[in-house]
Design a protein around this motif. Structure first.
Motif, PDB file in Angstrom:
ATOM      1  N   UNK B 382       0.709  -1.010  -0.154  1.00  0.00           N
ATOM      2  CA  UNK B 382      -0.205   0.242   0.151  1.00  0.00           C
ATOM      3  C   UNK B 382       0.406   1.280   0.020  1.00  0.00           C
ATOM      4  N   UNK B 383       1.772   1.358   0.780  1.00  0.00           N
ATOM      5  CA  UNK B 383       3.177   2.080   0.706  1.00  0.00           C
ATOM      6  C   UNK B 383       3.345   2.699  -0.600  1.00  0.00           C
ATOM      7  N   UNK B 384       4.226   1.308  -1.100  1.00  0.00           N
ATOM      8  CA  UNK B 384       4.373   2.014  -2.974  1.00  0.00           C
ATOM      9  C   UNK B 384       3.312   2.129  -3.452  1.00  0.00           C
ATOM     10  N   UNK B 385       2.500   1.310  -3.224  1.00  0.00           N
ATOM     11  CA  UNK B 385       0.826   1.827  -4.686  1.00  0.00           C
ATOM     12  C   UNK B 385       0.613   3.272  -4.116  1.00  0.00           C
ATOM     13  N   UNK B 386       0.699   3.290  -3.109  1.00  0.00           N
ATOM     14  CA  UNK B 386      -0.810   4.626  -2.068  1.00  0.00           C
ATOM     15  C   UNK B 386       0.020   6.019  -2.119  1.00  0.00           C
ATOM     16  N   UNK B 387       0.013   5.473  -0.387  1.00  0.00           N
ATOM     17  CA  UNK B 387       1.034   6.662  -0.328  1.00  0.00           C
ATOM     18  C   UNK B 387       2.354   7.050   0.770  1.00  0.00           C
TER      19      UNK B 387
END
Lengths: 310, 447
Positions: B382-387
């Motif tokens: 999620x960190x890489x993709x998102x925020x």
């Protein structure tokens, strides 16, 4: 022909420049000289000339150089970090006199022929032969605010030690203490040799004149050690102005608020981290000139130094 | 001037090593089939081993290529690489640190590999776009333009918590999707900070964040940032920024949930975390191989969210680039592609526990695998993709302006200067340095 003339002739051909032996020896000698000269040229002279040139450019260490005249030097005058790191470097040199005094005292103690002198000499010399990087890492742990050896010892006597390397006021003294400890053995050994080479007759003569211990120290031992002191000061100042390894290991970011950043460390940062090789070259030029002036000054002050007793 | 002697020595010895490698390539290329390319990289022990293994696999599929490895410690890498570049002995393939990309591209060190990559039919859509876009540049900004490298990895910095400690203290576990508010975070932290053995000294703390690697999460989630979008203005002098910095400093000065006031070196808090005496600690993918051996159970959670209500953190990356001067560009690009996107290579690297997969589908499988620790690995994705965001200085010409901020920060952490005073005082200093960096960028971009 008498035997004598044969010998004479042989001698003559031997020393004559055309003799094969002479030429061989001469060639060997040249070869020996050439090696260090090549080394000096490749590793010192060429880089030096190159960096003199680079210091007048905005070279970033990767691409082309553009000549910018005195701009780097003008920038330097306005660069607070340049002055701060230069100041830090001189501050750290306070360790030099401390180290000299301590090592002289130690040498005097050891020269009295106590039992176990060899043992102590080895003990004090071990830090000298140890790798500086290893020592810096070891002291970094020792200075740790929470678990460090230094603070543990202080805690025994009820003192709560600071976090040495993270505190603006303690980081420089901490590094000085380490450098003194590291260099003690070397200076001590030189002083020991100097003290032991003072002829006994001087002291005997002084005894006859009724000199006390302090007078003997002041008028015989100390002056006789002056060349060693001179040598140590010069080498220590030159070494001290280039202090880098321990700084980079113990305080990799230059310490809190740059309080332990030295000039060479700053030069290195500029050159290899911020792509300002030209500016870094200019700073190292200034540093080189400073070292040269200081050394020349020392030679001037010390020009009367010799074995003559006043 | 002796410094130059030292630096010269470093440069020359590096050159010698590289020169030897070059000689090797010459002699072996004489049979016109087998030749050598050099690959320079860095890393810890586990990483060195894993990459060594992946390269062996590459050699098996490329019978005529021999890869000569030059490996350095993380600290020495930049110095050694620059020495090699100055000495005109650039390795064929090497790691690129994000913040050096612009300088390397504008000075003609890196090769534009767009065409080669396109030809080789690699599905770039299946690679993290943050990772790929970090190595695209038009010479002025990073993120668009030709491709100058492929991601070696992406490094999302997540937050870990000591699950065992939470359970022992009967505190509900953090939600994996709903971040704590700042107040909640302090509340929980206070409960976890205590004296466990009754000797009157606190020995279990909640946090022990190193400002260098953790402040970003708080600043960003509060709506602050170091610069504006174009990286032309330093914007630390805002209320949101000051509030976040103050909150961070208050961990030790006001809330006392962080060990010893003078403490800031990560080494010690790292050890505390490993010993199970800290509740929260940052976790990167490269930590997994070590942390999975710890005696307590841990998991990942979103960073506490400030005013924006959203969690934030940074994601780093290292790239693999190809020298502009390489003689074997085909093989060099193929090696970069292999390490970055080959399934088998990725599996080797992921299994070694040194990184998360570069390939999206593979990463999802990895995150879904119930047999692996920690359970919430999804957070990384999620960190890489998102925020996740890039570090403040990752895309500026150099990081000098940003370093100033971290160099001077100790008094704030010690509570001697308020965050508000600090940001006001530091802004002009940093602005000058940022202007200088942008000036440098402009000068090289014009060429």
């Amino acid at each position: 022909m008498t035997e004598e003339t044969v010998v004479e002739k042989k001698k003559k051909t031997f020393f004559h420049h055309d003799s094969k032996l002479y030429r061989d020896e001469h060639r060997a000698a040249l070869l020996m000289i050439v090696l260090p000269v090549i080394g000096f040229t490749i590793f010192t002279l060429l880089p030096l000339i190159y960096s003199i040139f680079a210091s007048f450019t905005n070279w970033n260490g990767l691409g082309e150089m553009t000549f910018t005249g005195w701009r780097n030097f003008q920038l330097m005058m306005k660069d607070n970090y340049f002055w701060q790191t230069l100041g830090n470097t001189f501050y750290l040199m306070l360790g030099i006199p401390i180290g000299l005094i301590l090592s002289f005292l130690l040498a005097s103690a050891l020269s009295r022929g106590l039992k176990g002198t060899t043992f102590f000499r080895v003990v004090y010399y071990i830090p000298v032969i140890s790798s500086l990087a290893a020592i810096a890492i070891m002291w970094q742990w020792a200075y740790n605010g929470d678990y460090g050896l230094v603070n543990q010892v202080l805690a025994l006597v009820g003192i709560k030690g600071p976090n040495w390397l993270q505190n603006v006021h303690t980081v420089k003294p901490a590094i000085i203490a380490m450098s003194v400890w590291k260099g003690l053995g070397y200076s001590m050994l030189l002083y020991l040799a100097a003290i032991q080479s003072v002829p006994k007759s001087f002291y005997e003569a002084a005894d006859l004149d009724g000199a006390n211990a302090f007078q003997k120290f002041k008028n015989i031992t100390w002056p006789m050690c002056r060349p060693v002191t001179f040598f140590l000061i010069i080498t220590n100042v030159i070494g001290g102005s280039q202090i880098f390894t321990e700084i980079n290991i113990m305080t990799p970011t230059g310490g809190p608020e740059y309080s332990s950043a030295t000039i060479v460390w700053y030069i290195w940062q500029k050159a290899f981290k911020n792509f300002q090789m030209g500016y870094a070259s200019a700073m190292s030029m200034i540093l080189g000139i400073l070292i040269f002036i200081i050394t020349a000054l020392q030679f001037y002050v010390n020009r009367k130094s010799d074995y003559k007793l006043s | 001037m002796k410094i130059w002697k030292k630096l010269g020595l470093v440069a020359l010895s590096t050159m010698m090593v590289l020169g030897m490698a070059a000689c090797g390539s010459k002699s072996s290329s004489s049979d016109s089939k087998k030749h050598t390319i050099t690959f320079m990289y860095r890393g810890g022990e586990d990483e060195k081993k894993a990459y060594g293994q992946a390269i062996k696999q590459f050699e098996k599929t490329h019978k005529n290529v021999n890869v000569k490895i030059i490996v350095t410690s993380a600290d020495n890498y930049a110095t050694k690489l620059q020495a090699a570049i100055s000495g005109n002995k650039v390795p064929d393939v090497f790691y690129i640190e994000q913040n050096n990309l612009l300088a390397y591209v504008n000075n003609g060190v890196l090769k534009d590999i767009s065409k080669e990559v396109k030809k080789s039919n690699i599905d770039l859509d299946n690679v993290w776009s943050y990772g790929v876009n970090s190595y695209r540049t038009n010479g002025k900004t990073v993120g668009k333009g030709p491709l100058y490298g492929l991601p070696k990895d992406v490094g999302p910095m997540s937050l870990g918590y000591n699950k065992t400690m939470f359970e022992k203290n009967n505190i509900p576990l953090p939600d994996k999707d709903k971040p704590y508010t700042w107040d909640q975070f302090i509340e929980v932290s206070k409960k976890l900070t205590k004296d466990t053995n009754g000797d009157g000294k606190i020995d279990q703390y909640a946090t022990g964040f190193n400002v260098n690697w953790s402040l970003q999460a708080f600043v960003w989630s509060n709506g602050g940032d170091w610069t504006n979008k174009n990286k032309t203005k330093v914007t630390i002098n805002t209320p949101q920024f000051a509030e976040a910095l103050q909150y961070f400093a208050d961990f030790q000065n006001k809330y006392h949930i962080t060990p010893s006031a003078k403490e800031s070196q990560s080494l010690d808090t790292y050890q505390r975390w490993m010993k199970g005496e800290l509740a929260f600690f940052p976790v990167g993918p490269w930590d997994l191989s070590t942390y999975n051996k710890l005696k307590f159970d841990y998991d990942l959670m979103p960073w506490p969210a400030g005013k924006t209500g959203k969690s934030a953190t940074y994601v780093g990356s290292l790239g693999i680039g190809v020298s502009n001067k390489t003689k074997y560009s085909q093989d060099a690009v193929e090696l970069a592609e292999y390490l970055s996107t080959n399934k088998k290579a990725q599996k080797t690297l992921v299994d070694a526990g040194v990184q998360i997969p570069n390939l999206k589908n593979m990463a999802q499988t990895w995150a879904d695998d119930k047999s692996l620790k920690p359970a919430n690995r999804e957070e990384f994705l999620q960190i890489v993709n998102d925020y996740g965001r890039a570090m403040p200085a990752a895309t500026t010409y150099n990081s000098e302006w940003y370093d100033v901020f971290m160099t001077d920060i100790q008094p704030v952490l010690d509570g001697k200067v308020t965050a508000k005073e600090y940001v006001k005082k530091e802004q002009p200093k940093m602005q000058t340095k940022l202007d200088a960096a942008n000036q440098q960028l402009k000068a090289t971009a014009q060429k």
